[in-house]
Design an enzyme around this catalytic site. Structure first.
Site, PDB file in Angstrom:
ATOM      1  N   ARG A  30       0.850  -1.201   0.000  1.00 36.51           N
ATOM      2  CA  ARG A  30       0.000   0.000   0.000  1.00 36.51           C
ATOM      3  C   ARG A  30       0.881   1.245   0.000  1.00 36.51           C
ATOM      4  O   ARG A  30       0.598   2.239  -0.643  1.00 36.51           O
ATOM      5  CB  ARG A  30      -0.962   0.007   1.198  1.00 36.51           C
ATOM      6  CG  ARG A  30      -1.712   1.324   1.287  1.00 36.51           C
ATOM      7  CD  ARG A  30      -2.952   1.357   2.186  1.00 36.51           C
ATOM      8  NE  ARG A  30      -2.980   0.434   3.280  1.00 36.51           N
ATOM      9  CZ  ARG A  30      -2.287   0.556   4.410  1.00 36.51           C
ATOM     10  NH1 ARG A  30      -1.480   1.592   4.599  1.00 36.51           N
ATOM     11  NH2 ARG A  30      -2.391  -0.360   5.357  1.00 36.51           N
ATOM     12  N   TYR A  54     -16.015  17.438 -15.622  1.00 39.17           N
ATOM     13  CA  TYR A  54     -16.345  16.019 -15.735  1.00 39.17           C
ATOM     14  C   TYR A  54     -17.424  15.702 -14.685  1.00 39.17           C
ATOM     15  O   TYR A  54     -17.317  16.117 -13.531  1.00 39.17           O
ATOM     16  CB  TYR A  54     -15.070  15.211 -15.476  1.00 39.17           C
ATOM     17  CG  TYR A  54     -15.295  13.734 -15.369  1.00 39.17           C
ATOM     18  CD1 TYR A  54     -15.645  12.984 -16.476  1.00 39.17           C
ATOM     19  CD2 TYR A  54     -15.147  13.074 -14.156  1.00 39.17           C
ATOM     20  CE1 TYR A  54     -15.855  11.628 -16.385  1.00 39.17           C
ATOM     21  CE2 TYR A  54     -15.352  11.713 -14.052  1.00 39.17           C
ATOM     22  CZ  TYR A  54     -15.703  11.000 -15.170  1.00 39.17           C
ATOM     23  OH  TYR A  54     -15.915   9.658 -15.078  1.00 39.17           O
ATOM     24  N   ASP A  86      -7.087  19.604 -13.943  1.00 37.31           N
ATOM     25  CA  ASP A  86      -7.342  18.267 -14.478  1.00 37.31           C
ATOM     26  C   ASP A  86      -6.878  18.285 -15.932  1.00 37.31           C
ATOM     27  O   ASP A  86      -7.487  18.925 -16.786  1.00 37.31           O
ATOM     28  CB  ASP A  86      -8.846  17.958 -14.380  1.00 37.31           C
ATOM     29  CG  ASP A  86      -9.191  16.553 -14.867  1.00 37.31           C
ATOM     30  OD1 ASP A  86      -8.430  16.007 -15.696  1.00 37.31           O
ATOM     31  OD2 ASP A  86     -10.224  16.011 -14.431  1.00 37.31           O
ATOM     32  N   LYS A 127      -7.562   7.159 -19.353  1.00 35.09           N
ATOM     33  CA  LYS A 127      -7.864   7.688 -20.677  1.00 35.09           C
ATOM     34  C   LYS A 127      -6.616   7.633 -21.573  1.00 35.09           C
ATOM     35  O   LYS A 127      -6.130   6.562 -21.841  1.00 35.09           O
ATOM     36  CB  LYS A 127      -8.447   9.098 -20.534  1.00 35.09           C
ATOM     37  CG  LYS A 127      -9.498   9.217 -19.415  1.00 35.09           C
ATOM     38  CD  LYS A 127     -10.790   8.500 -19.716  1.00 35.09           C
ATOM     39  CE  LYS A 127     -11.729   8.391 -18.526  1.00 35.09           C
ATOM     40  NZ  LYS A 127     -12.071   9.635 -17.849  1.00 35.09           N
TER      41      LYS A 127
END
Ligand SMILES: *Cc1c(COP(=O)(O)O)cnc(C)c1O
Length: 380
Positions: A47, A99, A171, A196
């Site tokens: 982690r 978004y 972003d 993406k």
């Protein structure tokens, strides 16, 4: 400094120390053996740290000319980590055509924790100062925006944020680091949905953050480990592999995007085409200044703006698959009003220009003649 394509392939990546493997191995392990308590080689638990993830984080940082990079389980998990820097009473100024998932986490999750979000049109910098106050701790911008392809002046907005002491997050999912580098223009944090263009093959869900600030990096790495929305080593491997062709893919996305945008603009059934490469695009000059090219994302509205007509077009398209997401090698189409942006009330959506028949295209890297033929047939 290495140029972009060289960085995409080499930055952050060393041959595997044990075998010389040129591809970063998938360190599919949760933990690392310590010969004696506390004696380890920098890896204790996956982690916190994992060698495959480290390679990807360093590679991503290099692409944005950043000092630091951090990966998360999704783009929204990365956004979530940034929002955890805030405290109740803080306010966030955000662009008004975000978004849909970003709008949702702002209004449906963090608003309940006492954080206020103000959505404003950031296209006109001269009017932005009136929205600032000393409570605005963070500014959140998307450029080009989703799905309206609006352009915000990153450098100009960074200057205003500095003046008011707000942290500035961009972003950069649509542009990718190939087309624009917000940190170089004064942003404090860059957010990407790696899902993406970066990973680029529609086979991974992932997000990342980049920053040059050691202070922010320390806080964000602490949140990454403490909240634990990390990404697995297999996905890191896939993203690393995808990024090796980012520059080549983006060139083709841009070329195809340009051809498709011009085709749509000349079509009698199309009312408006949103693409920052058009000279008459409201902020074309800014796009030209801050971006290397205009990308492969386009949205368009049909004459008479009828929802049923838009549905017919999307059902008729064969090469443009009707699906959520974007930025993969294959072309996709989507209907923001009922898909990605369904969480936004109709009135809000119309105010931002997101009409009922608006279709969003993610133009892939197929042969563009085939893509245009597909659109021609579907538009009828
Ligand atoms: C997809 C997307 C996100 C969210 O990323 P996920 O990886 O789906 O969580 C954020 N911003 C933009 C612009 C996106 O397109």
């Amino acid at each position: 400094m290495m140029k972009f394509g060289t960085k995409a392939i080499h930055a952050g990546i060393e041959p595997d120390p044990t075998t010389g493997a040129i591809m970063t191995p998938i360190y599919q392990t949760s933990t690392y053996v310590q010969p004696s308590p506390g004696q380890h080689k920098g890896y204790e638990y996956s982690r916190t740290q994992n060698p495959t993830r480290d390679a990807l984080q360093n590679n991503l940082a290099a692409l944005e000319n950043a000092k630091h990079g951090l990966c998360f389980a999704s783009g929204l998990a990365a956004t979530d980590a940034v929002l955890k820097l805030l405290k109740p009473g803080d306010e966030v100024l955000a662009s008004n055509d975000l978004y849909g998932g970003t709008y949702r986490i702002f209004t449906k999750i963090y608003q309940d924790f006492g954080i206020k979000f103000k959505f404003v049109d950031m296209r006109d910098l001269n009017r932005i100062s009136e929205h600032f106050s000393d409570k605005i701790k963070m500014v959140w911008a998307e450029t080009p925006s989703n799905p309206m392809m609006n352009i915000i002046d990153i450098k100009g907005l960074a200057g205003v944020c500095k003046k008011f002491g707000s942290m500035f997050c961009v972003d950069n999912t649509f542009a990718t680091p190939y087309l624009q580098n917000p940190l170089d223009q004064g942003a404090d944090v860059v957010v990407h949905s790696v899902t993406k263009y970066l990973a680029g093959h529609s086979d991974v869900v992932m997000g990342c953050l980049m920053t040059n600030s050691d202070v922010l990096q320390e806080k964000l790495a602490f949140i990454q480990n403490s909240s634990g929305a990390v990404t697995g080593p297999m996905d890191c491997f896939l993203a690393l592999r995808g990024i090796k062709t980012l520059h080549i893919r983006m060139q083709r996305h841009c070329e195809n995007g340009r051809r498709v945008a011009h085709f749509l603009k000349s079509h009698p059934k199309v009312e408006e085409v949103h693409w920052p490469g058009f000279e008459e695009h409201r902020n074309h000059d800014i796009a030209k200044k801050q971006m290397k090219d205009f990308g492969g994302m386009i949205s368009f509205v049909l004459k008479d703006d009828k929802l049923d007509d838009a549905i017919k077009v999307m059902e008729s398209l064969k090469l443009f698959a009707l699906a959520e997401s974007l930025g993969g090698v294959e072309s996709l189409c989507g209907h923001p009003a009922s898909m990605t942006h369904a969480a936004i009330p109709r009135e809000e959506r119309l105010k931002a220009g997101l009409k009922d028949s608006l279709i969003r295209l993610s133009v892939g890297i197929e042969d563009v003649e085939d893509l245009i033929a597909d659109l021609e047939k579907a538009l009828g």
